[in-house]
Design a protein around this motif. Sequence first.
Motif, PDB file in Angstrom:
ATOM      1  N   ASN A 158     -86.266 -34.712-104.411  1.00 54.94           N
ATOM      2  CA  ASN A 158     -86.379 -33.406-103.768  1.00 54.94           C
ATOM      3  C   ASN A 158     -87.578 -33.323-102.844  1.00 54.94           C
ATOM      4  O   ASN A 158     -87.505 -32.787-101.762  1.00 54.94           O
ATOM      5  CB  ASN A 158     -86.462 -32.307-104.832  1.00 54.94           C
ATOM      6  N   LEU A 159     -88.722 -33.861-103.287  1.00 61.14           N
ATOM      7  CA  LEU A 159     -89.922 -33.769-102.463  1.00 61.14           C
ATOM      8  C   LEU A 159     -89.850 -34.682-101.255  1.00 61.14           C
ATOM      9  O   LEU A 159     -90.240 -34.311-100.157  1.00 61.14           O
ATOM     10  CB  LEU A 159     -91.160 -34.101-103.301  1.00 61.14           C
ATOM     11  N   SER A 160     -89.341 -35.904-101.447  1.00 57.71           N
ATOM     12  CA  SER A 160     -89.312 -36.844-100.322  1.00 57.71           C
ATOM     13  C   SER A 160     -88.350 -36.375 -99.250  1.00 57.71           C
ATOM     14  O   SER A 160     -88.517 -36.690 -98.077  1.00 57.71           O
ATOM     15  CB  SER A 160     -88.903 -38.240-100.814  1.00 57.71           C
ATOM     16  N   ALA A 161     -87.345 -35.595 -99.661  1.00 58.64           N
ATOM     17  CA  ALA A 161     -86.383 -35.100 -98.676  1.00 58.64           C
ATOM     18  C   ALA A 161     -86.953 -33.942 -97.877  1.00 58.64           C
ATOM     19  O   ALA A 161     -86.417 -33.553 -96.861  1.00 58.64           O
ATOM     20  CB  ALA A 161     -85.104 -34.660 -99.387  1.00 58.64           C
ATOM     21  N   ALA A 162     -88.050 -33.361 -98.347  1.00 62.01           N
ATOM     22  CA  ALA A 162     -88.575 -32.159 -97.709  1.00 62.01           C
ATOM     23  C   ALA A 162     -89.614 -32.507 -96.653  1.00 62.01           C
ATOM     24  O   ALA A 162     -90.784 -32.158 -96.765  1.00 62.01           O
ATOM     25  CB  ALA A 162     -89.180 -31.241 -98.761  1.00 62.01           C
ATOM     26  N   ASP A 163     -89.168 -33.238 -95.607  1.00 60.08           N
ATOM     27  CA  ASP A 163     -90.013 -33.519 -94.453  1.00 60.08           C
ATOM     28  C   ASP A 163     -91.370 -34.107 -94.816  1.00 60.08           C
ATOM     29  O   ASP A 163     -92.416 -33.628 -94.391  1.00 60.08           O
ATOM     30  CB  ASP A 163     -90.223 -32.244 -93.616  1.00 60.08           C
ATOM     31  N   GLY A 164     -91.393 -35.150 -95.637  1.00 59.96           N
ATOM     32  CA  GLY A 164     -92.649 -35.816 -95.940  1.00 59.96           C
ATOM     33  C   GLY A 164     -93.514 -35.099 -96.947  1.00 59.96           C
ATOM     34  O   GLY A 164     -94.707 -35.412 -97.076  1.00 59.96           O
ATOM     35  N   ALA A 165     -92.964 -34.140 -97.679  1.00 59.57           N
ATOM     36  CA  ALA A 165     -93.769 -33.379 -98.635  1.00 59.57           C
ATOM     37  C   ALA A 165     -94.327 -34.271 -99.739  1.00 59.57           C
ATOM     38  O   ALA A 165     -95.444 -34.044-100.227  1.00 59.57           O
ATOM     39  CB  ALA A 165     -92.935 -32.250 -99.240  1.00 59.57           C
ATOM     40  N   LEU A 166     -93.577 -35.305-100.129  1.00 58.19           N
ATOM     41  CA  LEU A 166     -94.056 -36.207-101.179  1.00 58.19           C
ATOM     42  C   LEU A 166     -95.293 -36.962-100.715  1.00 58.19           C
ATOM     43  O   LEU A 166     -96.263 -37.119-101.468  1.00 58.19           O
ATOM     44  CB  LEU A 166     -92.945 -37.181-101.577  1.00 58.19           C
ATOM     45  N   ASP A 167     -95.289 -37.418 -99.460  1.00 60.53           N
ATOM     46  CA  ASP A 167     -96.469 -38.100 -98.916  1.00 60.53           C
ATOM     47  C   ASP A 167     -97.667 -37.161 -98.889  1.00 60.53           C
ATOM     48  O   ASP A 167     -98.795 -37.551 -99.224  1.00 60.53           O
ATOM     49  CB  ASP A 167     -96.183 -38.611 -97.495  1.00 60.53           C
ATOM     50  N   ALA A 168     -97.429 -35.924 -98.466  1.00 61.69           N
ATOM     51  CA  ALA A 168     -98.511 -34.941 -98.428  1.00 61.69           C
ATOM     52  C   ALA A 168     -99.071 -34.698 -99.829  1.00 61.69           C
ATOM     53  O   ALA A 168    -100.290 -34.588-100.023  1.00 61.69           O
ATOM     54  CB  ALA A 168     -98.005 -33.635 -97.818  1.00 61.69           C
ATOM     55  N   LEU A 169     -98.183 -34.636-100.807  1.00 63.82           N
ATOM     56  CA  LEU A 169     -98.604 -34.422-102.192  1.00 63.82           C
ATOM     57  C   LEU A 169     -99.515 -35.549-102.669  1.00 63.82           C
ATOM     58  O   LEU A 169    -100.568 -35.320-103.278  1.00 63.82           O
ATOM     59  CB  LEU A 169     -97.358 -34.318-103.082  1.00 63.82           C
ATOM     60  N   HIS A 170     -99.131 -36.794-102.362  1.00 62.95           N
ATOM     61  CA  HIS A 170     -99.940 -37.951-102.764  1.00 62.95           C
ATOM     62  C   HIS A 170    -101.311 -37.923-102.104  1.00 62.95           C
ATOM     63  O   HIS A 170    -102.326 -38.242-102.730  1.00 62.95           O
ATOM     64  CB  HIS A 170     -99.211 -39.245-102.409  1.00 62.95           C
ATOM     65  N   LYS A 171    -101.355 -37.525-100.827  1.00 61.21           N
ATOM     66  CA  LYS A 171    -102.636 -37.478-100.111  1.00 61.21           C
ATOM     67  C   LYS A 171    -103.567 -36.430-100.716  1.00 61.21           C
ATOM     68  O   LYS A 171    -104.777 -36.648-100.842  1.00 61.21           O
ATOM     69  CB  LYS A 171    -102.389 -37.172 -98.635  1.00 61.21           C
ATOM     70  N   ILE A 172    -102.999 -35.275-101.091  1.00 62.58           N
ATOM     71  CA  ILE A 172    -103.824 -34.230-101.707  1.00 62.58           C
ATOM     72  C   ILE A 172    -104.348 -34.705-103.059  1.00 62.58           C
ATOM     73  O   ILE A 172    -105.516 -34.485-103.407  1.00 62.58           O
ATOM     74  CB  ILE A 172    -103.021 -32.922-101.880  1.00 62.58           C
ATOM     75  N   CYS A 173    -103.479 -35.377-103.829  1.00 60.29           N
ATOM     76  CA  CYS A 173    -103.907 -35.920-105.130  1.00 60.29           C
ATOM     77  C   CYS A 173    -105.103 -36.848-104.960  1.00 60.29           C
ATOM     78  O   CYS A 173    -106.091 -36.768-105.714  1.00 60.29           O
ATOM     79  CB  CYS A 173    -102.755 -36.687-105.793  1.00 60.29           C
ATOM     80  N   CYS A 174    -105.028 -37.726-103.964  1.00 57.12           N
ATOM     81  CA  CYS A 174    -106.123 -38.675-103.709  1.00 57.12           C
ATOM     82  C   CYS A 174    -107.392 -37.948-103.273  1.00 57.12           C
ATOM     83  O   CYS A 174    -108.499 -38.272-103.721  1.00 57.12           O
ATOM     84  CB  CYS A 174    -105.711 -39.684-102.638  1.00 57.12           C
ATOM     85  N   GLU A 175    -107.235 -36.949-102.397  1.00 56.74           N
ATOM     86  CA  GLU A 175    -108.387 -36.189-101.912  1.00 56.74           C
ATOM     87  C   GLU A 175    -109.088 -35.483-103.074  1.00 56.74           C
ATOM     88  O   GLU A 175    -110.318 -35.515-103.191  1.00 56.74           O
ATOM     89  CB  GLU A 175    -107.936 -35.166-100.869  1.00 56.74           C
ATOM     90  N   LEU A 176    -108.310 -34.867-103.946  1.00 54.30           N
ATOM     91  CA  LEU A 176    -108.894 -34.167-105.089  1.00 54.30           C
ATOM     92  C   LEU A 176    -109.573 -35.139-106.047  1.00 54.30           C
ATOM     93  O   LEU A 176    -110.689 -34.897-106.515  1.00 54.30           O
ATOM     94  CB  LEU A 176    -107.812 -33.378-105.833  1.00 54.30           C
ATOM     95  N   SER A 177    -108.933 -36.264-106.328  1.00 55.28           N
ATOM     96  CA  SER A 177    -109.477 -37.239-107.280  1.00 55.28           C
ATOM     97  C   SER A 177    -110.761 -37.871-106.763  1.00 55.28           C
ATOM     98  O   SER A 177    -111.758 -37.983-107.488  1.00 55.28           O
ATOM     99  CB  SER A 177    -108.445 -38.334-107.566  1.00 55.28           C
ATOM    100  N   CYS A 178    -110.723 -38.273-105.481  1.00 55.18           N
ATOM    101  CA  CYS A 178    -111.870 -39.008-104.923  1.00 55.18           C
ATOM    102  C   CYS A 178    -113.062 -38.100-104.661  1.00 55.18           C
ATOM    103  O   CYS A 178    -114.176 -38.362-105.113  1.00 55.18           O
ATOM    104  CB  CYS A 178    -111.462 -39.710-103.631  1.00 55.18           C
ATOM    105  N   LYS A 179    -112.841 -37.022-103.916  1.00 55.52           N
ATOM    106  CA  LYS A 179    -113.961 -36.181-103.496  1.00 55.52           C
ATOM    107  C   LYS A 179    -114.570 -35.413-104.663  1.00 55.52           C
ATOM    108  O   LYS A 179    -115.793 -35.266-104.748  1.00 55.52           O
ATOM    109  CB  LYS A 179    -113.490 -35.198-102.413  1.00 55.52           C
TER     110      LYS A 179
END
Length: 666
Positions: free
Chosen positions: A54-75
Amino acid sequence: MARPTPVSSQQSMRNEHWMFDDAMNEQIRSTHAPDGRVVDVTQGHIDASDDQTNLSAADGALDALHKICCELSCKCSRGGDAHATTMAIFNMLSSYPWAAKVVLTLAAFAVNFGEFWLIAQLCTSNPLAKSVALLKQPDISEHSQTLKSHFDALSKLINAMFDVTKCIVELTQLHSSKYVSIGEPPLSTAMAHIHTATYWIIASVVACTRQITGLIGMRHEFTTVTSEAWELSSLAHKVSSIHEHLQSRLRLCYERIDADEKKLMEAFEHFKRTIETPQVDNLKILQNIFGKEENLLNPDRAEVCINVLGRKHVLLLISDLSISQEEIRVLEDVYKERVSSGLNYEIIWLPIVDRTTWSDYYREKFSTLQSIMSWYTVSQHVAIEPAVIKYIREEWGFVKKPIAVTLNPQGKVLCPNALNMMWIWGNSAFPFSSEKEESFWKATPWTLDLLVGRLEPNLPTWVSQQKLVCFYGGVKMEWIESFTTATKAVAEALGIGIEMVYVGKKNKRERVKKITGLIKEKELSHAWEDDNVWFFWNLLESMLYSKNQHGKTIENDVIKQEVTTMLGYDSSKNGWAVFYTGSGEMVKANGEKVLSTMDSFDQWKNLAKQMGFVPALRKKLEWVIPVHHCTRLILPSNGGRIPERVQCAECGRPMELNFLYRCCAE
């Protein structure tokens, strides 16, 4: 990067503790550049196995989700600047609408810390959670009482974040409401603070992440956490205040919607009574349609009073802005012929547009369509009353495909859609009433002339020369070459003249144009130009919709049966062919069957010499039983009734009814 600055006391408002100054507002808004993508932020429970799909079909939403996860974890694990992290997430989500920004950020928070939060909440009351906590988070489990105030503050903030997120989603849905204008209060005042609410949600996620990351990393160093709990409580107070503000705006919006819906229903019932009540002339109906707008643009583009249409037959041409130039051109031919036919009727274009999405693009399209129409048009796109639009959709069945509603001089509706009979019979169907249409069908037999008489000028000559005539379609060049070659060889073997005409395929303009060029270059057969191809397929659809409008079924109507079969051939992937002789004999088949039959001509050559080509071909086709077939019939949605039961063109069994949503832009 500067931290957010609250408004000063001079700019005081009740909610000043969560509002920003102009500079900060501009900083947040400058990151917002939505590109039109749509993410379903209202979907309920999704099975775990379907999350990625469902997320990957929503215009790259899955990629965006992964990037936010990384930003929150790292910073957040490194103790970085909270505001900088918040703005970084805004920049990552610049192309998404406000509601999607908060939903994706909350989803990333849940992915990173959902397990921790679930265990932390349940470890004191649930034995399984307590066991898991002892294994995975022993120090937090041991100090659960010490951290209770901290967890309470986290819980309060997380709940407030979800409350505000629900409001943001609701408000963005109301943004597209036909009842509430974004440019007017109360929605405008609520939407003015959406970016601020979004900032505090994302900032709260960052704060929660920093606190939880700190807890996980503290191990045996637990001390007082009063200051951290105070920070979370302060944020929870801000977010709760935002929730109260947005909730109050939502209540006002719904009150406005209720009031407007009531007004709309009253106006709808009034128009319904008016149009269903016998009138002296048609002016009262027309005045109800346009409300306060009493002027139209005449064919010369001059403003005229609506009274010029009084006591005339009027066709209400109803469409959205996607009406094609071909549809306009064909209707224009019929309209211009009315003068030479001595008929007195006029056409008014009623465009049905979405006022909430109106833009310069649609304004330009509206003006372009106006400029190529040779009949009366509205002077502006909002001329039609909302209650009338509701009536047009619900009572006349307008969806997307254009319709033409006929009003007689007294304003009585003669036909809810006269376009079908205008395509089929032109001005001879005047006054375009349902009764006239029914009488025409009773007098019209199923012949090739009904299909192509207005499109193929050579047909009478070929028939008089006793030639076999073949019309065929499809978009597979290999099949076209094989079929035309094999068919001409059969005709030559039988010593009969043959003329073949390629009629293309529905909704495949560019591909058909390319194939037409190849057919002419290789001299395989005649081939129609674009306009004739378009009209042929629309004529078939018009026949089907006209029959549906009169309640005809395949079982009791030969013409509907034949038209449905041909549209079914076209909706399938293979080609097809229809053969016709001057004596009126006709036979048709799909591409696979007719080609295999031509290739096996030796098996029925003698039969053809005895019976004639068409009867022999028909008999031979009856013997051909395909191992497998998959027949489709694709019809555009329109105001006509869609038949609930359709028989397969190949085997006669009832076909399944499915819904197809398609965008075919060549």
